[in-house]
Write an enzyme that holds these catalytic residues in place. Structure first.
Site, PDB file in Angstrom:
ATOM      1  N   ASP A   1       5.596   4.555   5.311  1.00 25.74           N
ATOM      2  CA  ASP A   1       6.518   3.615   5.954  1.00 25.74           C
ATOM      3  C   ASP A   1       6.679   2.324   5.163  1.00 25.74           C
ATOM      4  O   ASP A   1       7.492   1.469   5.524  1.00 25.74           O
ATOM      5  CB  ASP A   1       6.088   3.315   7.395  1.00 25.74           C
ATOM      6  CG  ASP A   1       4.695   2.729   7.513  1.00 25.74           C
ATOM      7  OD1 ASP A   1       3.816   3.144   6.740  1.00 25.74           O
ATOM      8  OD2 ASP A   1       4.470   1.863   8.385  1.00 25.74           O
ATOM      9  N   HIS A   2       5.949   2.199   4.067  1.00 25.75           N
ATOM     10  CA  HIS A   2       6.078   1.043   3.176  1.00 25.75           C
ATOM     11  C   HIS A   2       6.574   1.457   1.787  1.00 25.75           C
ATOM     12  O   HIS A   2       6.774   0.590   0.940  1.00 25.75           O
ATOM     13  CB  HIS A   2       4.737   0.328   3.037  1.00 25.75           C
ATOM     14  CG  HIS A   2       4.243  -0.269   4.308  1.00 25.75           C
ATOM     15  ND1 HIS A   2       4.254  -1.629   4.550  1.00 25.75           N
ATOM     16  CD2 HIS A   2       3.746   0.311   5.431  1.00 25.75           C
ATOM     17  CE1 HIS A   2       3.766  -1.857   5.766  1.00 25.75           C
ATOM     18  NE2 HIS A   2       3.456  -0.694   6.312  1.00 25.75           N
TER      19      HIS A   2
ATOM     20  N   HIS B   1       6.335  -5.607  11.853  1.00 19.81           N
ATOM     21  CA  HIS B   1       5.596  -4.339  11.886  1.00 19.81           C
ATOM     22  C   HIS B   1       5.183  -4.008  13.321  1.00 19.81           C
ATOM     23  O   HIS B   1       4.023  -3.785  13.631  1.00 19.81           O
ATOM     24  CB  HIS B   1       4.374  -4.418  10.963  1.00 19.81           C
ATOM     25  CG  HIS B   1       3.805  -3.073  10.589  1.00 19.81           C
ATOM     26  ND1 HIS B   1       2.818  -2.461  11.323  1.00 19.81           N
ATOM     27  CD2 HIS B   1       4.076  -2.241   9.557  1.00 19.81           C
ATOM     28  CE1 HIS B   1       2.486  -1.314  10.757  1.00 19.81           C
ATOM     29  NE2 HIS B   1       3.245  -1.150   9.686  1.00 19.81           N
TER      30      HIS B   1
ATOM     31  N   HIS C   1       1.187   3.910   2.022  1.00 21.72           N
ATOM     32  CA  HIS C   1       1.620   4.645   3.208  1.00 21.72           C
ATOM     33  C   HIS C   1       3.142   4.752   3.214  1.00 21.72           C
ATOM     34  O   HIS C   1       3.849   3.832   2.789  1.00 21.72           O
ATOM     35  CB  HIS C   1       1.125   3.963   4.482  1.00 21.72           C
ATOM     36  CG  HIS C   1      -0.288   4.336   4.835  1.00 21.72           C
ATOM     37  ND1 HIS C   1      -1.072   3.585   5.688  1.00 21.72           N
ATOM     38  CD2 HIS C   1      -1.059   5.395   4.445  1.00 21.72           C
ATOM     39  CE1 HIS C   1      -2.263   4.165   5.814  1.00 21.72           C
ATOM     40  NE2 HIS C   1      -2.287   5.253   5.067  1.00 21.72           N
TER      41      HIS C   1
ATOM     42  N   HIS D   1      -7.697  -1.743   5.627  1.00 24.73           N
ATOM     43  CA  HIS D   1      -6.800  -0.680   6.057  1.00 24.73           C
ATOM     44  C   HIS D   1      -7.388   0.637   5.551  1.00 24.73           C
ATOM     45  O   HIS D   1      -8.200   0.618   4.620  1.00 24.73           O
ATOM     46  CB  HIS D   1      -5.395  -0.936   5.482  1.00 24.73           C
ATOM     47  CG  HIS D   1      -4.301  -0.224   6.195  1.00 24.73           C
ATOM     48  ND1 HIS D   1      -4.080  -0.336   7.548  1.00 24.73           N
ATOM     49  CD2 HIS D   1      -3.334   0.625   5.738  1.00 24.73           C
ATOM     50  CE1 HIS D   1      -3.037   0.397   7.892  1.00 24.73           C
ATOM     51  NE2 HIS D   1      -2.568   0.988   6.811  1.00 24.73           N
TER      52      HIS D   1
ATOM     53  N   HIS E   1       0.856  -1.187   0.000  1.00 25.94           N
ATOM     54  CA  HIS E   1       0.000   0.000   0.000  1.00 25.94           C
ATOM     55  C   HIS E   1       0.891   1.236   0.000  1.00 25.94           C
ATOM     56  O   HIS E   1       2.118   1.141   0.119  1.00 25.94           O
ATOM     57  CB  HIS E   1      -0.972  -0.007   1.180  1.00 25.94           C
ATOM     58  CG  HIS E   1      -0.342   0.070   2.535  1.00 25.94           C
ATOM     59  ND1 HIS E   1       0.464  -0.927   3.052  1.00 25.94           N
ATOM     60  CD2 HIS E   1      -0.412   1.025   3.514  1.00 25.94           C
ATOM     61  CE1 HIS E   1       0.859  -0.598   4.274  1.00 25.94           C
ATOM     62  NE2 HIS E   1       0.345   0.588   4.569  1.00 25.94           N
TER      63      HIS E   1
END
Length: 304
Positions: free
Chosen positions: A67-68, A269, A65, A140, A63
């Protein structure tokens, strides 16, 4: 094959954990690496491993976001600055193409290698002679997927002793027989390969979840896998808070593994609130439900 965790933290990096990225080394099948997510600092983490950026042939983003994702432009441009010309394919939700193209354009960057960007939806996203990758929708705040990687079954062993007993000489035709094909010998006999090949060797399977609260797709995504990688952002006492933000608790991750028939669970995570001394407690929460649980830490290796 093996998994190497490059980042195992949630949201923001900490002194102990970088944000999310996982490498799947395909050694034994081919000389390549697949990357799952690419949080900020991933290329720094790679420098501390044997992973060669030029051998990363695919990147799967769960996805969008940060942090990914925020490590992706840097990894791509560094791969290019090192003169790599090997092609790469990038998979991710709608918007991944715009993100990459805008990042490169605004920074005046370019790539020396062909980059194919595929915006995915639920279903099969890739298959070749060795692997099939399927995306499953998760729960999510933004569009998010988990990836199931299935190694295709391999032909069983060729029974050379049985062939010799039937007067079939060794030779190049053994390769065709191992594939189950029929071969005509010099004496006119037709030999069916399937009569001399053992049972198929079952391929390995993995499920790599993106961020998610409990979701209906989980049981199919992880059904019977050898390794299931699932987020465990918060402890069970904070489960309501985790779910409210589209995440899972330790116990919820363990329940998915238990209910789906996974052989091993690896949790990752973890919130940056948890320090090294908290990890045994979090791991114990999982193992109370699903004993075959391990906790990932940065640079941890797990054979597949």
């Amino acid at each position: 094959m093996h998994l190497q965790f490059l980042g195992t933290g949630a949201g923001t990096p900490s002194r102990e954990r970088n944000v999310t990225s996982i490498a799947l080394d395909l050694h034994g099948v081919r000389n390549a690496t697949w990357l799952f997510d690419c949080g900020e600092g991933t290329q720094h983490q790679i420098l501390r491993t044997p992973i060669k950026p030029g051998r990363i042939e695919k990147i799967f983003i769960t996805h969008l976001h940060g942090d990914h994702l925020f490590g992706l432009p840097g990894l791509l441009t560094s791969r290019s600055m090192n003169g790599c010309v090997e092609p790469m394919t990038l998979y991710g939700p709608a918007g991944i193409k715009t993100f990459v193209e805008t990042s490169l354009s605004l920074s005046g960057s370019w790539l020396t290698f062909p980059l194919e960007i595929i915006e995915i939806s639920a279903g099969e996203v890739f298959q070749d002679a060795h692997f099939r990758v399927t995306a499953y929708p998760l729960t999510h705040p933004v569009e998010c997927y988990g990836y199931r990687i299935d190694e295709l079954d391999k032909p069983g062993a060729l029974d050379a002793q049985k062939l010799a007993a039937h007067g079939v000489p060794a030779g190049p035709h053994f390769y065709q027989l191992k594939q189950g094909r029929s071969v005509t010998l010099d004496d006119g006999r037709v030999i069916n390969g399937w009569d001399y090949v053992g049972s198929k060797i079952k391929g390995r399977s993995l499920a790599i979840f993106g961020d998610t609260s409990p979701t209906a797709a989980a049981s199919e995504l992880a059904a019977g896998v050898d390794i299931m990688v699932h987020e465990a952002t918060l402890e069970v006492a904070m489960e309501e808070k985790a779910n409210g933000r589209g995440h899972s608790s330790t116990v919820q991750a363990a329940r998915v593994a238990q209910q789906s028939g996974a052989k091993k669970l690896i949790i990752t995570h973890l919130s940056s609130r948890y320090l090294h001394h908290d990890c045994e407690r979090l791991l114990a929460e999982c193992r109370a439900v699903f004993p075959h649980t391990e906790m990932a830490h940065d640079f941890a290796l797990f054979p597949c």
